[in-house]
Design an enzyme around this catalytic site. Structure first.
Site, short mmCIF file in Angstrom:
data_model
loop_
_atom_site.label_atom_id
_atom_site.label_comp_id
_atom_site.label_asym_id
_atom_site.label_seq_id
_atom_site.Cartn_x
_atom_site.Cartn_y
_atom_site.Cartn_z
N CYS A 278 0.85 -1.21 0.00
CA CYS A 278 0.00 0.00 0.00
C CYS A 278 0.88 1.25 0.00
O CYS A 278 0.66 2.19 -0.76
CB CYS A 278 -0.94 -0.02 1.19
SG CYS A 278 -0.14 -0.05 2.81
N SER B 295 -6.66 -0.65 10.28
CA SER B 295 -6.55 -1.08 8.89
C SER B 295 -5.37 -2.02 8.67
O SER B 295 -5.11 -2.44 7.55
CB SER B 295 -6.43 0.13 7.95
OG SER B 295 -5.19 0.77 8.14
N GLY C 33 -4.08 -5.58 9.21
CA GLY C 33 -4.57 -6.92 9.56
C GLY C 33 -3.49 -7.76 10.20
O GLY C 33 -2.33 -7.35 10.29
N PRO C 34 -3.86 -8.96 10.65
CA PRO C 34 -2.91 -9.83 11.34
C PRO C 34 -1.71 -10.21 10.47
O PRO C 34 -0.59 -10.35 10.97
CB PRO C 34 -3.74 -11.08 11.70
CG PRO C 34 -5.09 -10.90 11.11
CD PRO C 34 -5.22 -9.50 10.62
N GLY C 35 -1.92 -10.34 9.17
CA GLY C 35 -0.81 -10.71 8.27
C GLY C 35 0.26 -9.63 8.26
O GLY C 35 1.46 -9.91 8.38
N THR C 36 -0.17 -8.38 8.12
CA THR C 36 0.75 -7.24 8.12
C THR C 36 1.49 -7.17 9.44
O THR C 36 2.70 -6.94 9.49
CB THR C 36 -0.04 -5.93 7.93
OG1 THR C 36 -0.80 -6.04 6.74
CG2 THR C 36 0.88 -4.73 7.85
N ARG C 37 0.77 -7.36 10.53
CA ARG C 37 1.35 -7.22 11.85
C ARG C 37 2.38 -8.30 12.14
O ARG C 37 3.39 -8.04 12.78
CB ARG C 37 0.24 -7.27 12.92
CG ARG C 37 -0.59 -6.02 12.91
CD ARG C 37 -1.84 -6.17 13.75
NE ARG C 37 -2.56 -4.91 13.76
CZ ARG C 37 -2.29 -3.92 14.61
NH1 ARG C 37 -1.39 -4.05 15.54
NH2 ARG C 37 -2.94 -2.79 14.53
N ASN D 234 4.27 -9.78 10.12
CA ASN D 234 5.48 -9.71 9.30
C ASN D 234 5.67 -8.31 8.74
O ASN D 234 5.66 -8.08 7.54
CB ASN D 234 5.40 -10.74 8.17
CG ASN D 234 6.77 -11.01 7.58
OD1 ASN D 234 7.75 -10.33 7.91
ND2 ASN D 234 6.85 -11.98 6.70
N ASN E 206 -5.09 3.02 2.75
CA ASN E 206 -4.03 2.07 2.43
C ASN E 206 -4.57 0.84 1.73
O ASN E 206 -3.94 0.29 0.84
CB ASN E 206 -3.26 1.67 3.71
CG ASN E 206 -4.16 1.19 4.83
OD1 ASN E 206 -5.19 1.81 5.11
ND2 ASN E 206 -3.81 0.10 5.46
#
Lengths: 340, 295
Positions: free
Chosen positions: B124, B155, B157-161, B163, B274
């Site tokens: 993003c 905004s 999500g768990p995936g972003t957090r 890694n 984003n």
């Protein structure tokens, strides 16, 4: 007999903000030598914003972090060298380089509500065989119970200690006490609790004493208070105060006083001081590192630093959003032009 | 007109669906997931779009295959699916961090990638800032570019957090390869303030002393207008700010560009600019491929 506490000195990390990240290798060696001789067990050496902090947004380091970490490791005979890392800014790769240079304590810092972005870094630090410390920044922004839940996330992720970090110097006595007590209750039988204070309202040392009395076992300081905003709890004052209270720190009072007076004070252009900008930070709950950036933007755009800081506080900006200081200064300029 | 399937019926896939249904260039083939209880699949069906929880196996078993697939799953899923799409002759637009194909930023390099079987949408922050780095580097050499993306905590999500390094590293690489800076750096900040903050991005580019600031500013304005064609809430917060070289900047002069990315509010809220810029950029890629003719 009272439990011993461990002092971590952050002159060479939080103090880096006050030095505009311009520490020389010679200064680093001098400070490490003096702290190590005085018996300080952990010495943090990194750009003020952690590994990878050297940037337009936070200021470029004069010397590469890794070079300074190596020098500190070389100079220390007993002390462990710690590094700070803010996920989103520094990476696991940076941590590996610091480890290879001899750093043995990883301090991973997130905004107080965002602990789950640190899990990748705690896992990596543990794999690298480092001691781990979690830093919940701007801890005044949430209540004790919510803060304790965030500390739990860090401990489950591998943190061996979690700090209540008063990044804005905004915690007033009982505020610090309640947060420490909540963390001790939540994580106390698995991990230690620490406190990192700032002097914006001149309460760094008093808050540290309350933290110790409520179960904190790791306390941060910096020589001559060298740190962001009005500076950190002065290491030499912490050591003297805890000695008077009969709380062992393992640090020699005369050694700490000499380190502050003979080693750090001579290279400072200005001593940290609770001026209008710094007090505004404590009062409005603004990240202490924003101070020098606000002063620079004030000079560049001709608007008062304390007005910028007040506005930054109202917007709820968090550590790392230094770019928003310029944005706010530009807004103030526009508002003034409109009013004229 | 091209037909396109969306694989991954989560927030991103659902927002993308709303955008593609508005398009004259794309016909939505289907929405594909793996969970029969998925809200996204139910929503697609309600909008008259064929939806299946049979995964990519179902998709590739159809007699009528799509020309394009938009993958909004995870990097791991896309790594497994990418070779299957390619074998079936389907162009993949990858919204995951897998980055098996080249990085694409529509206003910068889509033209040169029209034949690629797999295109990666970067991040993003990359979609928001790389156009600006490119706008500057097309006027003057940019030895170093740095971006700061601030997004609302809600905004991320768990995936972003789990890694977050993936964001900083991928974005930094794309600032170099697509943006045209010699060296790139990316920073992401999550802000939990309530009401949530609208996505903000700041781009700092090192520029030569004495650079033609008028030409750089004009190039930036032109690029902002181009991105705003597909992300209507993409705007400058202020005029580009130019500063003379400073010792503390290692002797570099600097231009700073302050951006706001307000989402379109299609499925996701406006503050999630984003996420909106990812789906809007992906839809743009689909439309431009459609205009350029199918492979």
């Amino acid at each position: 007999m009272t439990d011993k506490i461990r002092i971590t000195d952050s002159t060479l990390r939080d103090g880096s903000h006050a030095m505009a990240h311009r520490f020389t290798e010679e200064q680093v060696r001098g400070v490490v030598h003096a702290l190590d001789s005085a018996g300080v067990e952990v010495i943090e050496v990194t750009h003020g914003d952690g590994l990878g902090g050297s940037s337009f947004n936070y200021g470029f380091s004069l010397e590469d972090d890794i070079k300074l970490v190596s020098a500190a490791v070389d100079e220390a005979t007993r002390a462990k060298i710690a590094v700070l890392l803010l996920p989103g800014l520094g990476t696991v790769e940076d941590l590996k380089r610091a480890r290879a240079a001899g750093a043995s304590v990883a301090r991973i810092a997130t905004h107080c509500t965002e602990a789950d972005v640190s899990l990748q870094h705690f896992a990596a630090a543990r794999d690298l065989g480092m001691e781990t410390v979690g830093f919940l920044m701007l801890s005044h922004r949430i209540g004790p119970d919510e803060l304790a839940r965030q500390a739990r996330i860090m401990v489950d992720g591998g943190a061996q200690c979690v700090y209540v970090v008063d990044s804005a110097g905004a915690l007033v006595l009982g505020d610090a006490q309640e947060r420490i007590a909540a963390l001790v209750k939540e994580i106390g039988h698995e991990a230690e609790v620490g406190f990192h204070g700032h002097q914006n309202l001149s309460l760094g040392v008093a808050n540290s004493v309350l933290a110790q009395q409520n179960g904190a076992r790791q306390i941060d300081g910096a020589l001559c208070a060298l740190g962001a905003g009005a500076g950190n709890s002065p290491t030499e004052v912490l050591v003297a105060t805890f000695e008077r209270l009969g709380v062992p720190t393992g640090v020699d009072v005369q050694g700490a006083l000499a380190a502050a007076d003979d080693v750090v004070k001579p290279f400072l252009d200005r001593l940290p001081f609770a001026d209008r900008g710094a007090i505004t930070q404590g009062y409005a709950g603004v990240y202490s590192s924003f101070l020098l950036h606000a002063e620079r933007a004030a000079e560049r755009y001709g608007v008062p630093a304390h007005e910028i800081l007040q506005r930054v506080g109202e917007a709820g900006y968090v550590g790392g959003q230094e770019d928003m200081i310029i944005d706010v200064a530009l807004q103030l300029v526009r508002e003034r032009e409109r009013a004229e | 007109m091209l037909s396109a399937a969306i694989v991954g019926p989560g927030n991103i896939g659902t927002d993308l669906l709303v955008k593609l249904l508005r398009s004259d260039e794309i016909k939505v083939h289907s929405m594909v997931g793996v969970d029969p209880e998925s809200d996204g699949l139910a929503r697609a069906r309600a909008l008259g779009v064929p939806a299946s929880a049979g995964g990519v196996d179902w998709l590739l078993a159809q007699d009528d295959l799509p020309d394009l697939v938009f993958e909004a799953t995870s990097a791991k899923a896309h790594l497994a699916n990418a070779p299957r799409y390619e074998a079936a002759g389907i162009t993949a637009v990858d919204l995951t961090p897998a980055a098996t194909g080249p990085f694409v930023c529509p206003p910068v390099n889509l033209g040169s990638l029209a034949e690629a079987p797999n295109l990666n949408m970067i991040t993003c922050g990359g979609q928001a800032t790389i156009p600006i780095v490119h706008a500057v580097s097309s006027v003057v050499p940019v030895p170093y570019a740095e971006i700061v993306a601030s997004i609302a905590s809600r905004s991320a999500g768990p995936g972003t957090r789990a890694n977050i390094d993936e964001f900083t590293q991928t974005t930094a690489r794309a600032i170099e390869r697509v943006g045209g800076a010699d060296r790139g750096k990316a920073i992401i900040i999550l802000n939990p303030v309530d009401p949530p903050m609208i996505m903000r991005d700041t781009v700092f580019c090192a520029i030569p002393d004495g650079a033609d600031t008028g030409a750089i500013a004009e190039s930036v304005h032109r690029m902002v207008a181009e991105v705003a064609e597909y992300v209507p809430g993409y705007a400058l917060r202020a005029e580009p700010q130019f500063d003379a070289p400073r010792d503390i900047w290692r002797g570099m002069a600097r231009v700073a560009v302050f951006l706001e990315v307000r989402g379109n509010g299609d499925y996701l809220p406006e503050w999630a600019g984003n996420l909106d810029i990812m789906t809007a950029a992906a839809a743009r890629v689909g439309e431009q491929l459609a205009r350029g003719g199918a492979r």
